[in-house]
Design a protein around this motif. Structure first.
Motif, PDB file in Angstrom:
ATOM      1  N   SER A  48      -1.004   0.000  -5.792  1.00 17.02           N
ATOM      2  CA  SER A  48      -0.464   1.279  -5.325  1.00 17.02           C
ATOM      3  C   SER A  48      -1.372   1.898  -4.270  1.00 17.02           C
ATOM      4  N   LEU A  49      -2.681   1.875  -4.523  1.00 16.49           N
ATOM      5  CA  LEU A  49      -3.624   2.437  -3.554  1.00 16.49           C
ATOM      6  C   LEU A  49      -3.600   1.665  -2.247  1.00 16.49           C
ATOM      7  N   LEU A  50      -3.516   0.345  -2.326  1.00 18.42           N
ATOM      8  CA  LEU A  50      -3.475  -0.477  -1.121  1.00 18.42           C
ATOM      9  C   LEU A  50      -2.226  -0.172  -0.294  1.00 18.42           C
ATOM     10  N   ILE A  51      -1.076  -0.077  -0.962  1.00 13.78           N
ATOM     11  CA  ILE A  51       0.174   0.225  -0.247  1.00 13.78           C
ATOM     12  C   ILE A  51       0.078   1.576   0.442  1.00 13.78           C
ATOM     13  N   VAL A  52      -0.409   2.577  -0.282  1.00 15.56           N
ATOM     14  CA  VAL A  52      -0.497   3.929   0.280  1.00 15.56           C
ATOM     15  C   VAL A  52      -1.472   3.962   1.454  1.00 15.56           C
ATOM     16  N   ALA A  53      -2.621   3.310   1.307  1.00 18.03           N
ATOM     17  CA  ALA A  53      -3.613   3.313   2.384  1.00 18.03           C
ATOM     18  C   ALA A  53      -3.069   2.639   3.640  1.00 18.03           C
ATOM     19  N   LEU A  54      -2.407   1.503   3.480  1.00 17.78           N
ATOM     20  CA  LEU A  54      -1.886   0.787   4.645  1.00 17.78           C
ATOM     21  C   LEU A  54      -0.719   1.526   5.288  1.00 17.78           C
ATOM     22  N   ILE A  55       0.139   2.141   4.465  1.00 19.00           N
ATOM     23  CA  ILE A  55       1.240   2.919   5.036  1.00 19.00           C
ATOM     24  C   ILE A  55       0.708   4.087   5.845  1.00 19.00           C
ATOM     25  N   THR A  56      -0.235   4.816   5.264  1.00 18.46           N
ATOM     26  CA  THR A  56      -0.784   5.986   5.953  1.00 18.46           C
ATOM     27  C   THR A  56      -1.547   5.571   7.204  1.00 18.46           C
ATOM     28  N   ALA A  57      -2.283   4.455   7.111  1.00 18.22           N
ATOM     29  CA  ALA A  57      -3.036   3.990   8.272  1.00 18.22           C
ATOM     30  C   ALA A  57      -2.128   3.575   9.416  1.00 18.22           C
ATOM     31  N   THR A  85       4.124  -3.747 -14.682  1.00 17.97           N
ATOM     32  CA  THR A  85       3.264  -3.456 -13.540  1.00 17.97           C
ATOM     33  C   THR A  85       4.081  -2.990 -12.346  1.00 17.97           C
ATOM     34  N   LEU A  86       5.202  -3.659 -12.078  1.00 17.15           N
ATOM     35  CA  LEU A  86       6.065  -3.256 -10.965  1.00 17.15           C
ATOM     36  C   LEU A  86       6.628  -1.862 -11.197  1.00 17.15           C
ATOM     37  N   GLY A  87       7.011  -1.566 -12.443  1.00 22.06           N
ATOM     38  CA  GLY A  87       7.521  -0.241 -12.754  1.00 22.06           C
ATOM     39  C   GLY A  87       6.477   0.838 -12.531  1.00 22.06           C
ATOM     40  N   LEU A  88       5.238   0.564 -12.905  1.00 21.48           N
ATOM     41  CA  LEU A  88       4.164   1.527 -12.686  1.00 21.48           C
ATOM     42  C   LEU A  88       3.896   1.728 -11.192  1.00 21.48           C
ATOM     43  N   ILE A  89       3.943   0.656 -10.428  1.00 23.45           N
ATOM     44  CA  ILE A  89       3.692   0.757  -8.988  1.00 23.45           C
ATOM     45  C   ILE A  89       4.722   1.659  -8.319  1.00 23.45           C
ATOM     46  N   THR A  90       5.995   1.503  -8.697  1.00 22.56           N
ATOM     47  CA  THR A  90       7.047   2.300  -8.065  1.00 22.56           C
ATOM     48  C   THR A  90       6.869   3.795  -8.324  1.00 22.56           C
ATOM     49  N   LYS A  91       6.215   4.160  -9.422  1.00 24.14           N
ATOM     50  CA  LYS A  91       5.997   5.565  -9.716  1.00 24.14           C
ATOM     51  C   LYS A  91       4.643   6.071  -9.215  1.00 24.14           C
ATOM     52  N   GLU A  92       3.645   5.196  -9.117  1.00 21.15           N
ATOM     53  CA  GLU A  92       2.328   5.648  -8.703  1.00 21.15           C
ATOM     54  C   GLU A  92       2.205   5.740  -7.186  1.00 21.15           C
ATOM     55  N   VAL A  93       2.996   4.977  -6.442  1.00 18.66           N
ATOM     56  CA  VAL A  93       2.950   5.060  -4.983  1.00 18.66           C
ATOM     57  C   VAL A  93       3.303   6.471  -4.496  1.00 18.66           C
ATOM     58  N   PRO A  94       4.399   7.093  -4.973  1.00 19.64           N
ATOM     59  CA  PRO A  94       4.676   8.469  -4.533  1.00 19.64           C
ATOM     60  C   PRO A  94       3.558   9.451  -4.884  1.00 19.64           C
ATOM     61  N   PHE A  95       2.987   9.316  -6.079  1.00 19.48           N
ATOM     62  CA  PHE A  95       1.925  10.224  -6.498  1.00 19.48           C
ATOM     63  C   PHE A  95       0.709  10.109  -5.590  1.00 19.48           C
ATOM     64  N   LEU A  96       0.237   8.896  -5.364  1.00 20.48           N
ATOM     65  CA  LEU A  96      -0.949   8.711  -4.530  1.00 20.48           C
ATOM     66  C   LEU A  96      -0.672   9.054  -3.070  1.00 20.48           C
ATOM     67  N   LEU A  97       0.575   8.837  -2.619  1.00 19.79           N
ATOM     68  CA  LEU A  97       0.902   9.193  -1.236  1.00 19.79           C
ATOM     69  C   LEU A  97       0.819  10.700  -1.031  1.00 19.79           C
ATOM     70  N   LEU A  98       1.350  11.469  -1.975  1.00 22.16           N
ATOM     71  CA  LEU A  98       1.290  12.920  -1.841  1.00 22.16           C
ATOM     72  C   LEU A  98      -0.149  13.425  -1.952  1.00 22.16           C
ATOM     73  N   MET A  99      -0.957  12.807  -2.813  1.00 17.18           N
ATOM     74  CA  MET A  99      -2.364  13.182  -2.877  1.00 17.18           C
ATOM     75  C   MET A  99      -3.070  12.866  -1.554  1.00 17.18           C
ATOM     76  N   LEU A 127      10.662  -0.189  -0.355  1.00 14.75           N
ATOM     77  CA  LEU A 127      11.172  -0.913  -1.520  1.00 14.75           C
ATOM     78  C   LEU A 127      10.872  -0.150  -2.805  1.00 14.75           C
ATOM     79  N   SER A 128       9.703   0.466  -2.868  1.00 15.34           N
ATOM     80  CA  SER A 128       9.346   1.263  -4.033  1.00 15.34           C
ATOM     81  C   SER A 128      10.306   2.428  -4.208  1.00 15.34           C
ATOM     82  N   ALA A 129      10.571   3.134  -3.114  1.00 11.39           N
ATOM     83  CA  ALA A 129      11.508   4.259  -3.183  1.00 11.39           C
ATOM     84  C   ALA A 129      12.913   3.782  -3.507  1.00 11.39           C
ATOM     85  N   LEU A 130      13.314   2.680  -2.893  1.00 11.05           N
ATOM     86  CA  LEU A 130      14.664   2.163  -3.104  1.00 11.05           C
ATOM     87  C   LEU A 130      14.863   1.706  -4.542  1.00 11.05           C
TER      88      LEU A 130
END
Length: 564
Positions: free
Chosen positions: A77-86, A155-169, A312-315
């Motif tokens: 989740s952290l990797l996805i958020v970091a790369l998206i934001t970057a 794990t996939l279920g957790l990722i789909t929910k943690e990506v939005p949280f870490l992105l907003l943080m 994909l996480s949002a979808l």
């Protein structure tokens, strides 16, 4: 005068309300773990409970699942958020993704997990979409996708929910990281967008989101509701097994559950220490990478892949909620048809009385817990403003502490203490337990807007004769209406999604939408699960809709009464 004496003491009272039950719960867990539980005739100290725990054959697998699912979900989740934001911050695509992910943060974990299960199961919507024209499946395949023994679905279920949280943080941290100027300078030196952001901005951003990342790791390792729905059950994760032992009719099993809770706490502490070592290692390697000065190529490919994973996480969550809605209205739905043969309200009518009772219970608990959290938060922030108090780094750690300690580590002990003193296990204790988890989120949601309010408005109000209390109620809070309602909506969403506090502290007597939906998970009635899951999602989303609508109505003739 009494109010003036009370206000400076409110921060300490708030910490007591938030941390007192946690400390009491840990105390109530440690005693049975070491063999002392007089209500079942056990008088310690001894290590019998730990011996029984280590003799359980499923312990190695349970420990492995807890560690791997938590660490992999958090790191991914952290990797996805970091790369998206970057790669995309400041672009239209990033704004679109932000708008997609932000509402999904309020979707309860259980509802999202049910939706994903209905999506990826062998008879789920994805298999129906590709069958039989691509897969050749005329009937659901015999594949173990949901509740697989490796915890992949979980794990996939957790990722789909943690990506939005870490992105907003991360978005909240970007405003204090001077990201735009740093990225511009890096690009002027020849770095591509993503490389320049990772080298110049990410270290500052991560320093601010470190505690939310720790919360994500602790939660992912000890979550119960998502593990029940998507995780394996032979054996389950350690957190789920603790709940099973706590629910066993044989009360002596609570000793073993307490020992397992201490072990779960140790696993989380060990994982956090391992993560901290990883931070140190990445820092060393990152410094060498920055000093090398290499201009990488192929940033666009990595950025595109990261954006695709975010979409994909949002979808996945959106499609999951959609399939929940379809199942709740489905009549006959044969495989491999993509849609039901007919739609009906029969499931809603059959479960109307149960859902309305659960909705009422959920609403009462959420409103009381959130109102108490808002009162304490406003009092703390006002005391901070009037008396020049400041939230130190130690205070921030204390604020996050209830979120860092696994629920299964102290809630069983809190339940045991309630039973030991003969307290009633009902709605009141559940509200208190919800407050422990609602308060940090309400405080974190409201703190920055409250502190950013221009004090000159207060000076003008004081010059016109307004007291500090009148300034608070007539000037400050009306101007902060939108962030205040947003914080309240966050608190309600957190309360609606609470499963373990309601189950354990309520003693099975308090039926909310979350507990009822989880109770239905073992029965396999997809229509009933769809009804309860959709109701749970609505209960969490409606407050956010009101947080957007109410200020728009109130400010329709007062566009100047806004706080940016």
């Amino acid at each position: 005068m009494a109010q003036r004496r009370f206000l400076p003491a409110l921060p300490a009272l708030t910490l007591l309300a938030m941390l007192g039950p946690v400390v009491a719960g840990l105390y109530g867990t440690i005693l049975p773990a070491f063999g002392h539980m007089p209500t079942v005739g056990a008088f310690g100290p001894n290590l019998d409970a730990f011996r029984a725990l280590f003799e359980w054959p499923g312990l190695p697998s349970a420990i492995r699942l807890s560690l791997t699912t938590g660490l992999i979900a958090t790191a991914t989740s952290l990797l996805i958020v970091a790369l998206i934001t970057a790669g995309w911050s400041g672009t239209r695509a990033f704004l679109l993704l932000e708008r997609m992910l932000s509402p999904l943060l309020s979707v309860p974990h259980a509802a999202a997990a049910f939706g994903i299960a209905f999506l990826i199961a062998p008879s789920g919507w994805l298999a129906r979409f590709f069958s039989p024209w691509l897969t050749g499946w005329e009937r659901p395949p015999d594949l173990l996708i949901v509740q697989d023994p490796w915890g992949i679905a979980m794990t996939l279920g957790l990722i789909t929910k943690e990506v939005p949280f870490l992105l907003l943080m991360t978005l909240a941290a970007l405003a204090q990281a001077d990201a735009q100027r740093s990225t511009t300078v890096a690009q002027a030196l020849g770095y591509q967008r993503m490389t320049g952001w990772l080298k110049t901005v990410f270290p500052r951003v991560y320093a601010q989101i470190r505690l939310p990342v720790y919360v994500t790791l602790a939660y992912a390792m000890s979550v119960v509701d998502v593990a029940v729905i998507l995780g394996p059950n032979t054996p389950p994760t350690l957190a789920v097994q603790i709940v099973k032992w706590m629910s066993d009719p044989d009360l002596t099993m609570r000793l073993q559950a307490a020992a397992a809770a201490i072990l779960q706490l140790g696993l989380v502490v060990g994982a956090l220490a391992f993560w901290r070592f990883g931070e140190w290692l990445v820092e060393r390697l990152g410094c060498r990478w920055v000093m090398a000065g290499r201009r990488s190529h192929g940033d666009g490919i990595i950025a595109g892949a990261a954006l695709g994973l975010g979409m994909l996480s949002a979808l996945a969550v959106l499609l999951g909620i959609t399939v929940l809605a379809i199942w709740s209205f489905a009549a006959q739905w044969q495989y491999p048809n993509i849609l039901p043969d007919a739609l009906t309200t029969r499931s809603w009518m059959r479960h109307s009385s149960g859902t309305l009772e659960a909705l009422g219970e959920t609403t009462i608990i959420a409103l009381v817990a959130t109102a108490a959290a808002a009162i304490l938060t406003i009092g703390c922030l006002e005391a901070e403003h009037r008396y020049g108090l400041r939230l130190t780094k130690r205070g921030l750690w204390l604020l996050y502490l209830p979120l860092l300690i696994p629920q299964v580590a102290f809630l069983p002990g809190l339940q045991t203490l309630f039973l030991s003193v003969g307290a009633d296990m009902g709605r009141g204790p559940v509200m208190m337990a919800h407050l422990i988890f609602v308060l940090p989120y309400v405080f974190l949601s409201l703190a920055d807007p409250y502190r950013a309010w221009d004090p000159r408005y207060g000076t003008i109000a004081g010059a016109l004769g307004a007291t500090p209390d009148r300034t608070l109620w007539c000037v400050r809070l009306p101007m902060l209406l939108r962030p205040l309602l947003t914080a309240l909506a966050v608190g309600v969403a957190v309360s609606v999604g609470q499963y373990l506090p309601t189950l354990l502290i309520g003693g099975g007597r308090v039926a909310t939408l979350t507990t009822e939906a989880l109770a239905l998970s073992s029965g396999g009635d997809r229509r009933a699960i769809g009804v309860y899951g959709l109701m749970q999602t609505g209960a969490a989303l409606v407050p956010f809709a009101m947080a957007l609508m109410v200020p728009a109505i109130v400010w329709r003739n007062r566009k100047g009464l806004r706080h940016g």
